[in-house]
Design a protein around this motif. Structure first.
Motif: not given
Length: 254
Positions: A157-159, A163-171, A201-205
């Motif tokens: 949960r802390k990371t 992780g989601a932001i890194i993966l979103f750019s890649l995906l 996952l990103i939009l949840l925050d």
């Protein structure tokens, strides 16, 4: 805080639908990955697609059953939502980490000799893309490491957010490649489903992201201009002057 979250979830069928639907989509993507295009004997396509159909239909029906049951028995929605949220993260992590390991073991970016020996203008966009990315083994390993580390970060949960932001750019980049370079439907579906899941996952925050990126001022020093008009002109000049410079270079080529 948990009571507030539970109350918000209880009163929102929309949140239930979105969580269940995303979980169904990400579980379907994982099942398709495990099916491996029908190459695994103990996991035939008929079984894979049956499980995918069950996953999607459950994702559509369960939120309404959940909402009805909750109204009748006042169940704790936080626990159910936590299970779905964790399931989404696990499915995405497993899926994208698996693609990372495939690069380590030479299961991606492989082009048959009879294809690679053909002239470039006779090859499809898919083979050209695979040949290009497979040209540098080191680059493939870097992408694999990003996928593995990014997927692993989703499991904490802390990371999770980083992780989601890194993966979103890649995906997102991968999805655009799959679309415009006409990759196969399976690769496109995987990238689209994973991108949707990570974006969810990103939009949840969302509130935290808005506060961090748009409401928090940088501590870096900047020129002290009294006129805001002058500031905006200088900012706009970065676009206009670079465009004029590019046009000038274009005229030199004629």
């Amino acid at each position: 805080m948990l009571e507030q979250l539970n109350s918000e979830i209880s009163n929102s069928i929309g949140k239930k639908i979105s969580a269940c639907l995303i979980f169904g989509l990400e579980l379907s993507a994982l099942l398709l990955l495990l099916g491996n295009g029908g190459n695994i004997s103990w996991l035939p396509p008929v079984l894979v697609f049956s499980l995918v159909g069950f996953s999607l239909s459950s994702g559509l029906l369960f939120p309404f059953l959940w909402h009805y049951s909750e109204r009748k028995q006042k169940n704790n929605s936080t626990k159910t939502y936590g299970f779905l949220y964790g399931g989404i993260r696990y499915c995405i992590a497993f899926n994208i980490i698996a693609f990372g390991w495939k690069k380590f073991y030479g299961l991606q970016f492989i082009v048959p000799t009879e294809i690679s020996s053909m002239p470039m203008n006779q090859q499809t966009g898919e083979w050209l893309t695979w040949f290009y990315f497979g040209y540098s083994h080191a680059f493939g390993i870097i992408i694999a490491v990003i996928q593995i580390v990014g997927g692993y970060l989703l499991l904490f949960r802390k990371t999770l957010l980083i992780g989601a932001i890194i993966l979103f750019s890649l995906l997102l980049n991968l999805t655009l490649i799959n679309i415009f370079y006409q990759m196969n439907a399976g690769a496109l579906m995987q990238s689209v489903l994973l991108t949707i899941g990570v974006l969810f996952l990103i939009l949840l925050d969302y509130d935290r992201l808005i506060a961090f990126f748009l409401k928090t001022k940088s501590n870096l020093p900047s020129p002290n201009f009294r006129s805001s008009i002058l500031k905006n002109i200088l900012r706009l000049s970065a676009i206009v002057l670079s465009l004029l410079f590019t046009i000038y270079l274009k005229t030199l080529m004629k």
